[in-house]
Scaffold this active site. Sequence first.
Site, PDB file in Angstrom:
ATOM      1  N   SER A 228     -28.046 -22.272 -16.207  1.00 46.62           N
ATOM      2  CA  SER A 228     -28.009 -23.559 -16.890  1.00 46.62           C
ATOM      3  C   SER A 228     -26.578 -24.023 -17.107  1.00 46.62           C
ATOM      4  CB  SER A 228     -28.714 -23.457 -18.256  1.00 46.62           C
ATOM      5  OG  SER A 228     -30.063 -23.105 -18.109  1.00 46.62           O
ATOM      6  N   SER A 266     -33.148 -23.973 -13.998  1.00 49.32           N
ATOM      7  CA  SER A 266     -31.852 -24.345 -14.558  1.00 49.32           C
ATOM      8  C   SER A 266     -32.006 -25.469 -15.572  1.00 49.32           C
ATOM      9  CB  SER A 266     -30.909 -24.788 -13.432  1.00 49.32           C
ATOM     10  OG  SER A 266     -29.603 -25.002 -13.912  1.00 49.32           O
ATOM     11  N   ASP A 268     -30.037 -28.140 -16.940  1.00 50.99           N
ATOM     12  CA  ASP A 268     -28.808 -28.888 -16.698  1.00 50.99           C
ATOM     13  C   ASP A 268     -28.869 -30.175 -17.514  1.00 50.99           C
ATOM     14  OD1 ASP A 268     -28.190 -26.924 -14.756  1.00 50.99           O
ATOM     15  OD2 ASP A 268     -29.374 -28.015 -13.280  1.00 50.99           O
TER      16      ASP A 268
END
Length: 339
Positions: A228, A266, A268
């Site tokens: 991340s 992830s 993000d």
Amino acid sequence: MKIREYGITIGHLPTGVHNCITDVEGVAVGHETIREDLEDGEVIRTGVTAILPHDGNLFREKVIGASHVINGFGKTAGLVQVDELGTIESPIMLTNTLAVGTVLQSTVKEMLTQSPEIGDTTGTVNVVVGECNDGHLNTIRHIAVREEHVQRALQNASTTRAEEGAVGAGTGMVCFGHKGGIGSSSRCTDHYTVGVLVLSNFGKEQDFEYARYKGRHTEEAIAETDGSIIIVLATDAPVTQRQLKRIIQRCSIGLGKTGAYFSNGSGDITIGFSTAHRIPHQSDEKIALHVLRDDEEEMYQLFKAAAEATEEAILNSLAQAETTTGRKGRIVEAYPFRK
């Protein structure tokens, strides 16, 4: 050393004095780093990072805020209200995934002390917390972050150049198979400043653009793919929430240029704020905000600044980090940048 000290220059716009998010006047950053060796190969390698948009009472004087989810595999707190009302009324706190609750509650307590009216004569408070999973190096199940760590991160906040690398929330993070963590950079347009701070914890080394172009893959990188990144952008440009959201969306360009593919697992996420206006919690006056036009050349420069500062902040998170030994003897090497 920052990435520029290795002879690597990103983009075209000039940096601020510190090349840091604190180049936006009034913005302060504080860290609390937690390092402890436990039994049976377990260790604590984690921490807390606090970003304060200004040095006043954030609940009583809010700032324009926005968020943008690039890939939503994350456990952040407070962003629903930010997107609904367009303001941020707390420090922006960063930590590990399983510490979000502790950091949220501890920050609430600090704000209740600062503003006795919260939950009494006025509404409650919306605290923003971002996270990444540092469980590769940190024994995350130990849940080591406590209230005093949050207090110290807030107390340590300074408007000088922020520490970067394996500090605060970045203590146990891994980026492109090497030691990542906190990184920061800034850009100056003709009239305004943009600063970015990242908590980097993503990517596979084979995707790292710097390594691919330079042919510097190493044997020491770990093979994890998911991860991340939390990107925090500050600016002193007078913009609306909608315009700010447009600016922070451009952070994904800088993220992509480093080699990120926003993988399935992830988180993000970009969080942004503008210090140009302070929005009072209560006021009898009607407030008119003076903001930039969308078609101004300055807006294009702000887009470019967001992308450039994000890319450089990620590289700084790697360049400033140190080789770290974590749980079960795992070692994550610092990336071997060379002049």
